[in-house]
Design an enzyme around this catalytic site. Structure first.
Site, PDB file in Angstrom:
ATOM      1  N   LYS A 144     -14.723  19.190  -8.901  1.00 43.76           N
ATOM      2  CA  LYS A 144     -15.977  19.711  -9.557  1.00 43.76           C
ATOM      3  C   LYS A 144     -17.075  19.945  -9.027  1.00 43.76           C
ATOM      4  O   LYS A 144     -17.919  20.520  -9.371  1.00 43.76           O
ATOM      5  CB  LYS A 144     -15.946  18.552 -10.924  1.00 43.76           C
ATOM      6  CG  LYS A 144     -14.941  18.609 -11.843  1.00 43.76           C
ATOM      7  CD  LYS A 144     -15.351  19.783 -12.995  1.00 43.76           C
ATOM      8  CE  LYS A 144     -14.405  19.541 -13.994  1.00 43.76           C
ATOM      9  NZ  LYS A 144     -14.638  20.713 -15.174  1.00 43.76           N
TER      10      LYS A 144
ATOM     11  N   SER B 141      -6.350  17.924  -8.495  1.00 42.44           N
ATOM     12  CA  SER B 141      -7.654  18.318  -8.865  1.00 42.44           C
ATOM     13  C   SER B 141      -8.668  16.941  -8.699  1.00 42.44           C
ATOM     14  O   SER B 141      -9.892  17.156  -8.447  1.00 42.44           O
ATOM     15  CB  SER B 141      -7.896  18.708 -10.353  1.00 42.44           C
ATOM     16  OG  SER B 141      -7.100  17.672 -11.309  1.00 42.44           O
TER      17      SER B 141
END
Length: 336
Positions: free
Chosen positions: A60, A311
């Protein structure tokens, strides 16, 4: 494969190229790793993009940092506000500290304590509210209207998508022979960026999205399934637990993504255990979702060289016992 004409005013390759340049000195070029045991297990070469080893422990930071670099001093004069299940919060907090602006992040009550503390350690104010990301998002939007701060969206923003797309560019430089990418999906910012980048560079690569069965709204939209009328069930993969698809991301996903599949909670738990046992990496639920999909669908995902997006790795250690029990309940094969 059908031809994919570019969408209109949306995410462009020029934006992705600019993001690569802007982020070169900000983010890590995370490793792309493999495992002989896991390759043999699934019957194909698997390459893990280890974004759990990224700054802030998740991908992110890429989208948040690129978006922050595009904002003017006027836009930032009253600080930034965001809503997040944890990883976007840390990315925004990090990027805001680099720009010297204040950040307030609204996070749902089920956010792991590790993510809350990390967000605060980067200098942001964490506001814990709501039973889901959607409720935290609505509270953040209300606060933004009252204060005039800039709202930095976790996924429904073309600049954020361009930042996330840099993962795909790196992967293809690290392993040019990838034929499939499997990507975890929450609101769709990550897979939108990756799909646009991949389909422009190597159109024959298949892009497959993965959602948890308890939070699969984009999966259902992609397959144009009728709404089942069931309540939002939630998932141990809280990082991809999003109730509403992105207005900007959904058309991109429908246009560029080849397939969307869903995985069970035991599938995700098994993948977490495998990553810990075999790759010595602690991975959160969202970070394990793509590998969970490959494990559960190893016979139907046809690939020789398969890329898996890991992720994020921000999980509370206190949850490991529960994860192990969940994995065992799903009949986890012997790791000997």
């Amino acid at each position: 494969m059908k031809e994919r004409e570019p969408l209109g005013d949306s995410l462009t390759t020029n934006m992705i190229s600019d993001a690569m340049e802007q982020l070169a000195k900000t983010v890590y070029r995370t490793p792309l790793t493999t495992s002989t045991f896991l390759n043999n297990l699934v019957g194909k070469n698997v390459f893990f993009k280890m974004e759990n080893q990224q700054k802030t422990g998740a991908f992110k930071i890429r989208g948040a940092s690129y978006k922050m670099s595009r904002l003017t001093e006027k836009e930032l004069q009253k600080g930034v506000i965001a809503a997040s299940a944890g990883n976007h919060a840390q990315g925004v907090a990090f990027a805001a500290s680099r720009r010297g602006v204040t950040a307030k992040i609204f996070m749902p009550e089920n956010t792991p304590e590790a993510k809350i503390k990390a967000t605060e350690n980067y200098g942001a104010k964490a506001v814990i509210t709501g039973a889901s990301f959607q409720e935290a998002y609505e509270a953040a939007r209300l606060e933004q209207k009252m204060t005039g701060s800039f709202f930095l969206h976790p996924f429904d923003d073309y600049d954020v998508m361009a930042g996330q797309a840099t993962i795909a560019i790196e992967m293809l430089k690290q392993q040019p022979f990838l034929d499939t990418l499997v990507v975890p999906v929450g609101g769709g910012g990550l897979i939108s960026g990756i799909a646009v980048a991949v389909k422009h560079l190597q159109p024959k690569i298949r892009v497959i999205g993965v959602q948890a069965e308890g939070a699969k709204v984009i999966h259902d939209h992609f397959h144009r399934l009728p709404s089942p009328g069931l309540p939002f069930m939630g998932t141990i993969a809280e990082g991809i637990a999003v109730k509403e698809p992105g207005i900007l991301t959904l058309p991109i996903i429908r246009h560029y993504v080849d397939d969307m599949i869903s995985v069970s909670e035991s599938d995700i738990a098994q993948a977490i255990v495998y990553m810990l046992e075999r790759k010595k990496n602690l991975v959160e639920g969202a970070g394990a979702a793509a590998f969970a999909a490959l494990l559960a669908n190893r016979s139907t995902i046809r690939s020789k060289n398969c890329g898996i997006i890991v992720s994020g790795g921000n999980m509370d250690l206190s949850r490991l016992g529960f994860i192990q029990q969940l994995a065992q309940g799903g009949s986890l094969p012997c790791l000997a």
